[in-house]
Scaffold this active site. Sequence first.
Site, PDB file in Angstrom:
ATOM      1  N   CYS A 170      -6.704   3.615 -10.194  1.00  0.00           N
ATOM      2  CA  CYS A 170      -7.253   4.331  -8.699  1.00  0.00           C
ATOM      3  C   CYS A 170      -8.606   5.108  -8.788  1.00  0.00           C
ATOM      4  CB  CYS A 170      -6.191   5.712  -9.679  1.00  0.00           C
ATOM      5  SG  CYS A 170      -4.590   5.046  -9.881  1.00  0.00           S
ATOM      6  N   ALA A 212       0.716  -1.175  -0.036  1.00  0.00           N
ATOM      7  CA  ALA A 212       0.021   0.331   0.013  1.00  0.00           C
ATOM      8  C   ALA A 212       0.829   1.517   0.068  1.00  0.00           C
ATOM      9  CB  ALA A 212      -1.142  -0.261   1.932  1.00  0.00           C
ATOM     10  N   ILE A 213       1.482   1.188  -1.251  1.00  0.00           N
ATOM     11  CA  ILE A 213       2.337   2.256  -1.308  1.00  0.00           C
ATOM     12  C   ILE A 213       1.941   3.902  -1.495  1.00  0.00           C
ATOM     13  CG2 ILE A 213       4.794   3.348  -2.249  1.00  0.00           C
ATOM     14  CD1 ILE A 213       5.248   0.304  -1.529  1.00  0.00           C
ATOM     15  N   LYS A 218      -3.681  -0.190 -18.534  1.00  0.00           N
ATOM     16  CA  LYS A 218      -3.537  -1.918 -17.416  1.00  0.00           C
ATOM     17  C   LYS A 218      -4.932  -1.595 -16.793  1.00  0.00           C
ATOM     18  CE  LYS A 218       0.173  -2.718 -13.901  1.00  0.00           C
ATOM     19  NZ  LYS A 218       1.270  -2.563 -13.211  1.00  0.00           N
ATOM     20  N   ILE A 244      -2.241  -8.286 -15.430  1.00  0.00           N
ATOM     21  CA  ILE A 244      -3.520  -8.121 -13.909  1.00  0.00           C
ATOM     22  C   ILE A 244      -2.468  -6.468 -13.010  1.00  0.00           C
ATOM     23  CG2 ILE A 244      -4.791  -9.297 -14.010  1.00  0.00           C
ATOM     24  CD1 ILE A 244      -3.433 -10.045 -11.913  1.00  0.00           C
ATOM     25  N   ASN A 272      -2.991   3.620 -15.570  1.00  0.00           N
ATOM     26  CA  ASN A 272      -3.147   2.823 -14.318  1.00  0.00           C
ATOM     27  C   ASN A 272      -4.470   3.483 -14.131  1.00  0.00           C
ATOM     28  OD1 ASN A 272      -3.392   1.942 -12.351  1.00  0.00           O
ATOM     29  ND2 ASN A 272      -1.857   2.815 -11.367  1.00  0.00           N
ATOM     30  N   GLY A 304       1.372 -10.409 -13.528  1.00  0.00           N
ATOM     31  CA  GLY A 304       1.575 -10.978 -12.862  1.00  0.00           C
ATOM     32  C   GLY A 304       2.653 -11.853 -12.626  1.00  0.00           C
TER      33      GLY A 304
HETATM   34  C1  LIG Z   1       5.713  -1.852  -4.393  1.00  0.00           C
HETATM   35  C2  LIG Z   1       4.311  -1.957  -5.826  1.00  0.00           C
HETATM   36  C3  LIG Z   1       4.303  -0.485  -6.564  1.00  0.00           C
HETATM   37  C4  LIG Z   1       3.823  -0.691  -7.563  1.00  0.00           C
HETATM   38  N1  LIG Z   1       3.422   0.237  -8.027  1.00  0.00           N
HETATM   39  C5  LIG Z   1       2.764   0.617  -9.576  1.00  0.00           C
HETATM   40  C6  LIG Z   1       2.145   2.161  -9.905  1.00  0.00           C
HETATM   41  O1  LIG Z   1       2.493   2.936  -9.239  1.00  0.00           O
HETATM   42  N2  LIG Z   1       1.280   1.979 -11.067  1.00  0.00           N
HETATM   43  C7  LIG Z   1       1.379   0.966 -11.589  1.00  0.00           C
HETATM   44  O2  LIG Z   1      -0.226   1.390 -12.682  1.00  0.00           O
HETATM   45  N3  LIG Z   1       1.395   0.072 -10.483  1.00  0.00           N
HETATM   46  C8  LIG Z   1       1.973  -0.508  -9.518  1.00  0.00           C
HETATM   47  N4  LIG Z   1       2.672  -1.914  -9.073  1.00  0.00           N
HETATM   48  C9  LIG Z   1       1.726  -3.290  -9.716  1.00  0.00           C
HETATM   49  C10 LIG Z   1       1.964  -3.712 -10.166  1.00  0.00           C
HETATM   50  O3  LIG Z   1       3.369  -3.161 -12.252  1.00  0.00           O
HETATM   51  C11 LIG Z   1       2.200  -5.120 -11.243  1.00  0.00           C
HETATM   52  O4  LIG Z   1       1.321  -4.828 -11.955  1.00  0.00           O
HETATM   53  C12 LIG Z   1       1.662  -5.779 -10.024  1.00  0.00           C
HETATM   54  O5  LIG Z   1       2.536  -5.823  -8.807  1.00  0.00           O
HETATM   55  C13 LIG Z   1       1.570  -7.752 -10.600  1.00  0.00           C
HETATM   56  O6  LIG Z   1       2.874  -8.529 -11.241  1.00  0.00           O
HETATM   57  P1  LIG Z   1       4.268  -8.840 -10.638  1.00  0.00           P
HETATM   58  O7  LIG Z   1       3.049 -10.282  -9.381  1.00  0.00           O
HETATM   59  O8  LIG Z   1       4.941  -9.346 -11.486  1.00  0.00           O
HETATM   60  O9  LIG Z   1       5.011  -7.987  -9.459  1.00  0.00           O
HETATM   61  C14 LIG Z   1       3.149  -1.767  -8.052  1.00  0.00           C
HETATM   62  C15 LIG Z   1       3.680  -2.861  -7.574  1.00  0.00           C
HETATM   63  C16 LIG Z   1       4.321  -3.499  -6.298  1.00  0.00           C
HETATM   64  C17 LIG Z   1       4.771  -4.543  -5.446  1.00  0.00           C
END
Ligand SMILES: Cc1cc2nc3c(=O)[nH]c(=O)nc-3n(C[C@H](O)[C@H](O)[C@H](O)COP(=O)(O)O)c2cc1C
Lengths: 262, 314
Positions: free
Chosen positions: B140, B80-81, B175, B201, B137, B253
């Site tokens: 939101c 939950a950044i 996205k 996703i 994105n 994902g």
């Molecule tokens: C710490 C963190 C920050 C993320 N920040 C964003 C973001 O700013 N914008 C966005 O579209 N997705 C964000 N994501 C989602 C990732 O881009 C990705 O869609 C998601 O983590 C699933 O892929 P993964 O399982 O390979 O991590 C974030 C994910 C993580 C873990």
Amino acid sequence: MTQYQEKAKITRFEQLSENIVRLTLYSPDIAAATKPGQFVMIKAGKGKDPLLRRPFSVHQTTSDGHLQILFKVVGRGTDMLARRKEGEEISVFGPLGKGYKIEKSKPACLVGGGLGIAPLLLLAKSISRMKMDTSKDVIILGGRSADEIKALVKDFKQFGIKVLVATDDGSLGHHGFVTDVMKNTRLADDSVVYTCGPEMMMMAVKNICAIKGLQCQVSIESVMACGMGACLGCTKHTKDNRYVHVCLDGPVFNAEDLKWNL
Amino acid sequence: MEFVRNGDEIFPDLRVNIGSLELKNPVMTASGTFGYAREFENLMNLHRLGAVIVKGISLAPRSGNPPPRIVETACGMLNAIGLQNVGVERFIKEKMVYLQGLQIPVIVNILGDSIDEYQEITERLSGVKGIAAIEVNISCPNVKKGGVAFGTQAHMAKAVTEAVKMKSSVPVMVKLSPNVTDIAEMARAVEDGGADSVSLINTLIGMAIDLESRRPKLANVIGGLSGPAIKPVALRMVYQVAKAVSIPVIGIGGIDSTEDALEFMLAGASAVQIGTANFINPRVSEDIVEGMHRYVIDHNLSSIRELIGALEVK
Ligand SMILES: Cc1cc2nc3c(=O)[nH]c(=O)nc-3n(C[C@H](O)[C@H](O)[C@H](O)COP(=O)(O)O)c2cc1C
Ligand SMILES: Cc1cc2nc3c(=O)[nH]c(=O)nc-3n(C[C@H](O)[C@H](O)[C@H](O)COP(=O)(O)OP(=O)(O)OC[C@H]3O[C@@H](n4cnc5c(N)ncnc54)[C@H](O)[C@@H]3O)c2cc1C
Ligand code: FES
């Protein structure tokens, strides 16, 4: 600052007490680049669970390419790490973060409690090598009992800096807290205090420094996913309510820059 | 391994097309997991990447959520950044210069809390040199509509897409949020809105509780689940979306190996994004590209494109 991802062989495994382990790793690139107070991220197991690396302060480095970490078993990751054997390889990533800023011309006071002692060994070594005169320096170490810190106290004594000890149960040194010892120790007005330990302890150390008007550098912890500024997960509040990232801006901070809310 | 030029042929051929955007290989880094790329410059060869997608950018800087912001879960993590970022102006001034110097496509991920905001950021970015595409994105909250995420209602997802398309001078990738009943419907809606491609996703909303203190482990209570734990869900959604739309699909994902990436391609993805895996192995994306080289050679493929949607369902 260059960082490395190394497959490091465990060259020595030491069980210092029931749940405290010291690992010596052959990790020449990281060992050569590490400064006191910096940390490494280590993959505890081999598979996807636990998924993330775990952060550990660098405890000591040697010029022949070795690096040590000192840790306590508190959960799954540290438990897995404590089951690793000499000769096995683990993935180490580092050095990371900003460490202690050694003030060469000022007396040093190192205060470590529990596992917070870990980064202070490399710091003590660096201080003993960088400074002409360490006669005004002091190292104060605290732990639950003699059992927990006896072996470490011996390691700190090799640098010729005065070492004072406190234990919660009185089994070694002063019976009580490191902060009691600190209060009773005459520190020069321009001393710099370098500390690491449980948050409660560091806050008490910081308060003493505030009263005595001493500069205080603290090494703090937070949960981390990446350790290198990519996830933005490791935030802490500053005293003016901004955010800092422990892995990039720290883990060592000036105590008065942070917000302490215990 | 390097590209070997064989007359006019590039071998092994890893090139893929995302609409009008040609990538030299299908591997991109996912937004929010790769900073602004520079953080990784000493840890890998950035030029091996198909493309880099930077941390989500909003109109004004955002400081993000209070800590704790992350917690590890079984084979995954919750975050939950709070979309912490430097804002579009500082992004252009401070981060773009470095990115422009890279010889790889840079995709800028944008976010907003109103349609106007999405449109304004797009406007601000169009004309900035070195941006190959925009990724929107839509997970939101829409502040004007009571905080419902844009990506959870087809008409809002379409409206955002149309608004961004209207102002964008580069291809638009939307996205998708997985936190919906029917992701194929969302994909069709953004395709209708003019999206050039869809990526999916984003994280799955979840939570974690500390029994001892009886408190949520995240200060924000809920957060987004990512990592290997979500891969089966992501694969299924990519499969469904690839069947539902005719624009290119990008799979995201839980990918942390070449095999994972290729499974997404079989399910219909033209390219993939690597997220959480970057935290564990900062050079994982480069490793995956190398693995793809080997796979194409070992399996005598004329091109990696042969794998896209090649899943056999019987
Ligand atoms: C710490 C963190 C920050 C993320 N920040 C964003 C973001 O700013 N914008 C966005 O579209 N997705 C964000 N994501 C989602 C990732 O881009 C990705 O869609 C998601 O983590 C699933 O892929 P993964 O399982 O390979 O991590 C974030 C994910 C993580 C873990
Ligand atoms: C920069 C830095 C340096 C560190 N240096 C050392 C060191 O030298 N020696 C050492 O023993 N430990 C150190 N730690 C703490 C160490 O990283 C954690 O103890 C470890 O990650 C726990 O992993 P686990 O899987 O065993 O525990 P988990 O199963 O993840 O958690 C078990 C318990 O530990 C708590 N915990 C988990 N991670 C942390 C953390 N990062 N900080 C505080 N509590 C945590 C959890 O809340 C939980 O209560 C350091 C942490 C940081 C951020
Ligand atoms: S731990 Fe990822 S940014 Fe600090």
